[in-house]
Enzyme design. Sequence first.
Site, PDB file in Angstrom:
ATOM      1  N   GLN A   1       0.814  -1.190   0.024  1.00  0.00           N
ATOM      2  CA  GLN A   1       0.057   0.052  -0.034  1.00  0.00           C
ATOM      3  C   GLN A   1       0.876   1.399  -0.022  1.00  0.00           C
ATOM      4  O   GLN A   1       0.826   2.279  -0.603  1.00  0.00           O
ATOM      5  CB  GLN A   1      -0.978   0.038   1.202  1.00  0.00           C
TER       6      GLN A   1
ATOM      7  N   HIS B   1       1.901   2.835  -3.020  1.00  0.00           N
ATOM      8  CA  HIS B   1       1.066   3.933  -4.014  1.00  0.00           C
ATOM      9  C   HIS B   1       1.325   5.213  -3.999  1.00  0.00           C
ATOM     10  O   HIS B   1       1.239   5.978  -5.034  1.00  0.00           O
ATOM     11  CB  HIS B   1      -0.292   3.387  -3.580  1.00  0.00           C
TER      12      HIS B   1
ATOM     13  N   GLU C   1      -9.805   0.343   4.460  1.00  0.00           N
ATOM     14  CA  GLU C   1      -9.944  -0.003   2.952  1.00  0.00           C
ATOM     15  C   GLU C   1      -9.783  -1.554   3.036  1.00  0.00           C
ATOM     16  O   GLU C   1     -10.873  -2.388   2.496  1.00  0.00           O
ATOM     17  CB  GLU C   1      -9.347   0.932   1.987  1.00  0.00           C
ATOM     18  N   HIS C   2      -8.586  -1.905   3.167  1.00  0.00           N
ATOM     19  CA  HIS C   2      -8.062  -3.415   2.940  1.00  0.00           C
ATOM     20  C   HIS C   2      -7.739  -3.924   4.456  1.00  0.00           C
ATOM     21  O   HIS C   2      -7.169  -3.147   5.326  1.00  0.00           O
ATOM     22  CB  HIS C   2      -6.755  -3.300   2.057  1.00  0.00           C
TER      23      HIS C   2
ATOM     24  N   ASP D   1      -6.067  -6.947  -5.611  1.00  0.00           N
ATOM     25  CA  ASP D   1      -5.639  -5.941  -6.524  1.00  0.00           C
ATOM     26  C   ASP D   1      -5.658  -6.283  -8.024  1.00  0.00           C
ATOM     27  O   ASP D   1      -6.041  -5.637  -8.983  1.00  0.00           O
ATOM     28  CB  ASP D   1      -4.300  -5.192  -6.275  1.00  0.00           C
TER      29      ASP D   1
ATOM     30  N   HIS E   1     -54.276  14.221  -2.778  1.00  0.00           N
ATOM     31  CA  HIS E   1     -53.789  12.859  -2.587  1.00  0.00           C
ATOM     32  C   HIS E   1     -54.937  12.141  -2.088  1.00  0.00           C
ATOM     33  O   HIS E   1     -55.216  10.929  -2.460  1.00  0.00           O
ATOM     34  CB  HIS E   1     -52.786  12.773  -1.396  1.00  0.00           C
TER      35      HIS E   1
END
Lengths: 433, 433
Positions: free
Chosen positions: B259, B262, B327-328, B361, B420
């Site tokens: 990670q 990145h 996230e992961h 991934d 209505h």
Amino acid sequence: MPVFLTTTDDAFETQFKALLGAKREDSPDVDHIVAGIIADVRDRGDAAVIELTSKFDRLDLTPETMSFSPEDVDRIIADVPEAEREALQLAADRIRAYHERQLPQDESWTDASGATLGWRWTPVSAAGLYVPGGLASYPSSVLMNAIPAKVAGVPRLAITVPTPGGVVNPLVLLAARISGVDEIYRIGGAQAVAALAYGTGTIAPVDKITGPGNAFVAAAKRRVFGKVGIDMIAGPSEILVIADGDNDPDWIALDLMSQAEHDESAQSLLITTDAAFGRAVAEAVEKRLETLDRRAIAGASWRDYGAVITVRDLDEAAALSNRIAPEHLELCVADPDALCDKITHAGAIFLGKWTPEAIGDYVGGPNHVLPTARSARFSSGLSVMDFVKRTTLSKMTLQSLKAIGPAAEVLAQSESLEAHGLSVTARLKSLNE
Amino acid sequence: MPVFLTTTDDAFETQFKALLGAKREDSPDVDHIVAGIIADVRDRGDAAVIELTSKFDRLDLTPETMSFSPEDVDRIIADVPEAEREALQLAADRIRAYHERQLPQDESWTDASGATLGWRWTPVSAAGLYVPGGLASYPSSVLMNAIPAKVAGVPRLAITVPTPGGVVNPLVLLAARISGVDEIYRIGGAQAVAALAYGTGTIAPVDKITGPGNAFVAAAKRRVFGKVGIDMIAGPSEILVIADGDNDPDWIALDLMSQAEHDESAQSLLITTDAAFGRAVAEAVEKRLETLDRRAIAGASWRDYGAVITVRDLDEAAALSNRIAPEHLELCVADPDALCDKITHAGAIFLGKWTPEAIGDYVGGPNHVLPTARSARFSSGLSVMDFVKRTTLSKMTLQSLKAIGPAAEVLAQSESLEAHGLSVTARLKSLNE
């Protein structure tokens, strides 16, 4: 008078595009004010919320009186007449039964490589529901937002409802009670949204905020999006009725007016295969507009945004409907199921002449929070899915890593992400040692 | 060095809150520039897109050369080596197989009152996928966005990919070909998002836009939201590894670095029950950082945002993980399934030591577009559901209207929505005539 269009006219495409493109909402730009309110609530918590409530709602709160206690609720709902109590319960039961079918399933399977894959759904831990005060304080909207959250399994559901001068609609509290809401706060506006998103000394923060509101509430929801989840920002309501000539013009007129009476910016459209029927409906509307309580609002909406469109056949009606992507679509034709099959974009469809849209607003079962302004092209109404989220699951065995790991190594290398590849390589290497 | 925390420390809660609250992303405010670009593309269409592409990408296009023709694609992908071709195909096949299981079911039933209720799912008519150019031009992301759209049944799927100086990654085009993408345009930035949302002479508008991008692309997606649907605005990537002492420190170090490499703003966290193991992993990271190609990026991420947290037991690990909502999430423990049952908020979970996150991934099957920045508390990764929408269906009989209509009349009256109520009353009255 609304506009009358006919697809056989040369000018039709131009006129129809103008109708589609009409800007019905002119929201005031309150973003700057809202940013200040949110910052103030983040900084000062309860103190800011109490000050703002005193200023905007003429109501002096303390942290202790910020929420309705169960005893408050008991007392306030005690006077609700039995007929309204029963109607609300019937609506709640039907909405719950419908939404219980929306609960998504967890899945898990093992594939040929030996990898176990799947996903799991879990509810958000806490949700906040904004309920408007005053005229637009609809108990039905409490049911439509709160019940899906509770069906999803949300353990903590808080409501904020402004009570200007201390006045609250007892039916809103009863709807909250019936829906199983856990906390009810007497606050509103951007300060309520900020309190739900960031928390205060008294109000714990939530993870998701839903519910309708004015321009301040909408701007606040946009601003806190990301910190928490939000539902859609709803625009003015819309209905499209597709009707053949074999209908009672007064029924269709009332269906059109039941959207128009919501808001001067609402839009009511009729598409018909029978031009004479279209004129008869327009006449029936004028007649009803003489006596309706909300004739000023409904009349303005019909005059400014209403339209009667005559088409050659129902295929043409379906094609136009799909370009409109209406929030509510009534199919008052001999074979509504056949026509329904041709509809690709709509928030909710009401089939046949015994299904006025108002049924869907209250007791049908489906949700009445629906995509407006053509967003049914890409979004759905509120549902249980708005209160759950999916976690994907993967479990490799050493065999499955051997089978598919080398492809990951190749792709990682092609994307110049060396550590990605090495995390696979290191494990595969251990197998050969 | 990353921070080392221990839950038994008095200062832990304060330190952990600081870690949770760390602002990792400082997006430049480009909203004003983006607003101008979008207005320009809306006004001048192709001419604006061509000018902006010349200016930003140093590439002169005409309406005719704005897209890659099938022959262009054939020529450019011809040189892709067989190993990469096979790896991409394996990934595509696995991603497709996983996502095919996500297709939601239509439902229809008749309830006790005689009302037929249900819903129907339909795909969006057209979707646009933004693919970044340059370094972050990942073919795997093309698969992850395009395949769910095609599985959903989206009939028209367009890609935009900037090609600065005319350079394109052949694997991006191959991934688009494998995924069944229908149109590929050589444009990028806010102008590409505007072209997809509003259309130009050459590019037909789409209904939904997904895919990652820089600050300009993110700001443009926020601005066109409402006109079209968008996916989430992704923040920097994150991983949390929960590991007991019975792991190879180097494997876990590589998972953390996969990670960190990145983005300098990425975050890699380790929670372990074994303090000595935590130190061993940190040492292994330092060792790997000596040689990794992307050591500058990975090192900055690890130094600024990395953390090693020692906990008393796995229950405590699960509780912290749920506050992080990563996230992961990797579960490298003896019984990952038992630990998994305790996790309530995470984008994707990788179970057991044979499942490095990098598998997810590329080739695992689940989507790699996942909620970041704690948004797994309320949102899910990309899926088939992002490319479909639900239309609710209601069909009353005269019997069912008789059964539930009176409750709708009562509620309409209580909400002062007269039309209505009358739309129901008029129909019920006809039954008594």
